[in-house]
Scaffold this motif. Structure first.
Motif, PDB file in Angstrom:
ATOM      1  N   THR A  63      52.343  47.308  24.539  1.00 22.86           N
ATOM      2  CA  THR A  63      51.775  46.851  23.273  1.00 22.86           C
ATOM      3  C   THR A  63      52.892  46.292  22.402  1.00 22.86           C
ATOM      4  N   GLY A  67      47.722  45.944  35.614  1.00 19.78           N
ATOM      5  CA  GLY A  67      47.202  44.829  34.827  1.00 19.78           C
ATOM      6  C   GLY A  67      47.289  45.048  33.336  1.00 19.78           C
ATOM      7  N   GLN A 100      47.287  47.230  26.897  1.00 23.36           N
ATOM      8  CA  GLN A 100      46.462  47.991  25.953  1.00 23.36           C
ATOM      9  C   GLN A 100      44.970  47.951  26.295  1.00 23.36           C
TER      10      GLN A 100
HETATM   11  N1  LIG Z   1      40.137  43.423  38.171  1.00 19.05           N
HETATM   12  C1  LIG Z   1      41.245  44.115  37.978  1.00 19.05           C
HETATM   13  O1  LIG Z   1      41.930  44.528  38.923  1.00 19.05           O
HETATM   14  C2  LIG Z   1      41.693  44.375  36.577  1.00 19.05           C
HETATM   15  C3  LIG Z   1      42.981  44.867  36.348  1.00 19.05           C
HETATM   16  C4  LIG Z   1      43.375  45.079  35.041  1.00 19.05           C
HETATM   17  C5  LIG Z   1      42.509  44.794  33.992  1.00 19.05           C
HETATM   18  N2  LIG Z   1      41.276  44.333  34.272  1.00 19.05           N
HETATM   19  C6  LIG Z   1      40.349  44.003  33.189  1.00 19.05           C
HETATM   20  O2  LIG Z   1      40.910  42.956  32.434  1.00 19.05           O
HETATM   21  C7  LIG Z   1      40.546  43.126  31.078  1.00 19.05           C
HETATM   22  C8  LIG Z   1      41.768  43.219  30.182  1.00 19.05           C
HETATM   23  O3  LIG Z   1      42.755  42.345  30.591  1.00 19.05           O
HETATM   24  P1  LIG Z   1      43.845  41.787  29.571  1.00 19.05           P
HETATM   25  O4  LIG Z   1      44.732  40.906  30.365  1.00 19.05           O
HETATM   26  O5  LIG Z   1      43.190  41.264  28.376  1.00 19.05           O
HETATM   27  O6  LIG Z   1      44.492  43.107  29.047  1.00 19.05           O
HETATM   28  P2  LIG Z   1      45.712  44.081  29.107  1.00 19.05           P
HETATM   29  O7  LIG Z   1      46.936  43.564  29.770  1.00 19.05           O
HETATM   30  O8  LIG Z   1      45.226  45.403  29.542  1.00 19.05           O
HETATM   31  O9  LIG Z   1      45.971  44.180  27.563  1.00 19.05           O
HETATM   32  C9  LIG Z   1      46.520  43.108  26.839  1.00 19.05           C
HETATM   33  C10 LIG Z   1      47.331  43.745  25.747  1.00 19.05           C
HETATM   34  O10 LIG Z   1      48.417  44.473  26.329  1.00 19.05           O
HETATM   35  C11 LIG Z   1      49.559  44.290  25.537  1.00 19.05           C
HETATM   36  N3  LIG Z   1      50.555  43.522  26.296  1.00 19.05           N
HETATM   37  C12 LIG Z   1      50.346  42.747  27.390  1.00 19.05           C
HETATM   38  N4  LIG Z   1      51.491  42.194  27.782  1.00 19.05           N
HETATM   39  C13 LIG Z   1      52.449  42.638  26.930  1.00 19.05           C
HETATM   40  C14 LIG Z   1      53.848  42.404  26.819  1.00 19.05           C
HETATM   41  N5  LIG Z   1      54.520  41.599  27.663  1.00 19.05           N
HETATM   42  N6  LIG Z   1      54.509  43.012  25.822  1.00 19.05           N
HETATM   43  C15 LIG Z   1      53.875  43.829  24.966  1.00 19.05           C
HETATM   44  N7  LIG Z   1      52.555  44.083  25.007  1.00 19.05           N
HETATM   45  C16 LIG Z   1      51.858  43.481  25.982  1.00 19.05           C
HETATM   46  C17 LIG Z   1      49.119  43.589  24.289  1.00 19.05           C
HETATM   47  O11 LIG Z   1      48.634  44.625  23.438  1.00 19.05           O
HETATM   48  P3  LIG Z   1      48.678  44.585  21.846  1.00 19.05           P
HETATM   49  O12 LIG Z   1      47.602  43.632  21.459  1.00 19.05           O
HETATM   50  O13 LIG Z   1      48.399  45.996  21.450  1.00 19.05           O
HETATM   51  O14 LIG Z   1      50.048  44.115  21.456  1.00 19.05           O
HETATM   52  C18 LIG Z   1      47.958  42.762  24.791  1.00 19.05           C
HETATM   53  O15 LIG Z   1      47.061  42.383  23.777  1.00 19.05           O
HETATM   54  C19 LIG Z   1      39.733  44.405  31.008  1.00 19.05           C
HETATM   55  O16 LIG Z   1      38.361  44.090  31.157  1.00 19.05           O
HETATM   56  C20 LIG Z   1      40.166  45.142  32.244  1.00 19.05           C
HETATM   57  O17 LIG Z   1      39.162  46.027  32.722  1.00 19.05           O
HETATM   58  C21 LIG Z   1      40.835  44.113  35.526  1.00 19.05           C
END
Ligand SMILES: NC(=O)c1ccc[n+]([C@@H]2O[C@H](COP(=O)([O-])OP(=O)(O)OC[C@H]3O[C@@H](n4cnc5c(N)ncnc54)[C@H](OP(=O)(O)O)[C@@H]3O)[C@@H](O)[C@H]2O)c1
Length: 199
Positions: free
Chosen positions: A86, A129, A68
């Motif tokens: 999500t 990711g 998300q």
């Molecule tokens: N450097 C890179 O290559 C890279 C790659 C990706 C992301 N990023 C950065 O990393 C940051 C976000 O990372 P993040 O790890 O916090 O976020 P994310 O994976 O994008 O989002 C996390 C959210 O995704 C949902 N989610 C994740 N795993 C799940 C599962 N197994 N089942 C159901 N829902 C699931 C949940 O949403 P709900 O809360 O809605 O349930 C969770 O709160 C951002 O700044 C992004 O720009 C960087």
């Protein structure tokens, strides 16, 4: 170094994926992070050569998969079919703000069911990711494209849930059965390298 067996892994394990090729894409700091402690991806690990590589790869993907709080951005993003993980839906639901996207909870529907509902063509599914999503697909990557930036992000969010000071992303990919292909300098002046790991 080997991955810490006590480190948290994904809460659920996806069944074996046979319908599509699975490829992961991440740009990671020198200390293995994709974002800072607040969940923000800092400018220090953003790179235009990496973006160009990512955007071209996603143009050829049957679907893009992310959590998300992640998104690849760019002018062609809205045209790509995508699954957004999500827990706010029970299984699969339309995304009211993105016609080409579905919201997906792996607890309520399989990956194959989600791809079928999305109408994804045959081919490669790109996993972009964040941390938990990268970890969920770890047993299934046919390839993982690991870009490395020289900056560090102390206290940041790791690329894989298993990453720690004891285990690098490379350790984790190797433990998952992937092997590195030759490293490429995609932006030598900025110290940006890309290594594709293959099963
Ligand atoms: N450097 C890179 O290559 C890279 C790659 C990706 C992301 N990023 C950065 O990393 C940051 C976000 O990372 P993040 O790890 O916090 O976020 P994310 O994976 O994008 O989002 C996390 C959210 O995704 C949902 N989610 C994740 N795993 C799940 C599962 N197994 N089942 C159901 N829902 C699931 C949940 O949403 P709900 O809360 O809605 O349930 C969770 O709160 C951002 O700044 C992004 O720009 C960087």
């Amino acid at each position: 170094m080997s991955p810490d067996p006590k480190a948290p892994g994904p809460a659920i394990v996806l069944a074996m994926i046979v319908t599509h090729r699975i490829e992961g894409y991440a740009i990671v700091s020198a200390d293995g992070m994709i974002a800072d402690a607040d969940g923000v991806m800092p400018a220090s690990i953003r790179n235009s050569a990496d973006q160009k590589f990512l955007q071209a790869a996603l143009d050829g993907a049957a679907a893009v998969v992310h959590g998300q709080h992640s998104h690849e951005g760019g002018p062609r993003a809205a045209m790509r079919k995508r699954l957004i993980l999500t827990r706010h839906v029970a299984s699969i639901a339309p995304d009211p703000s993105q016609p080409n996207a579905l919201l997906w909870n792996p607890e309520g529907a399989t990956f194959e069911q989600a791809l079928a509902a999305l109408g994804a063509a045959a081919g490669t599914v790109a996993i972009i990711g964040g941390t938990e999503v990268f970890g969920l697909f770890l047993p299934h990557y046919d390839a993982f494209h690991l870009t490395r930036a020289p900056a560090t992000i102390p206290g940041g969010r790791p690329v894989f849930p298993q990453t720690s000071s004891q285990s690098t992303p490379e350790d984790i990919l190797a433990a998952a059965g992937l092997r590195p292909t030759p490293r490429r300098d995609i932006d030598a002046a900025a110290g940006i390298t890309l290594t594709t790991w293959k099963r």
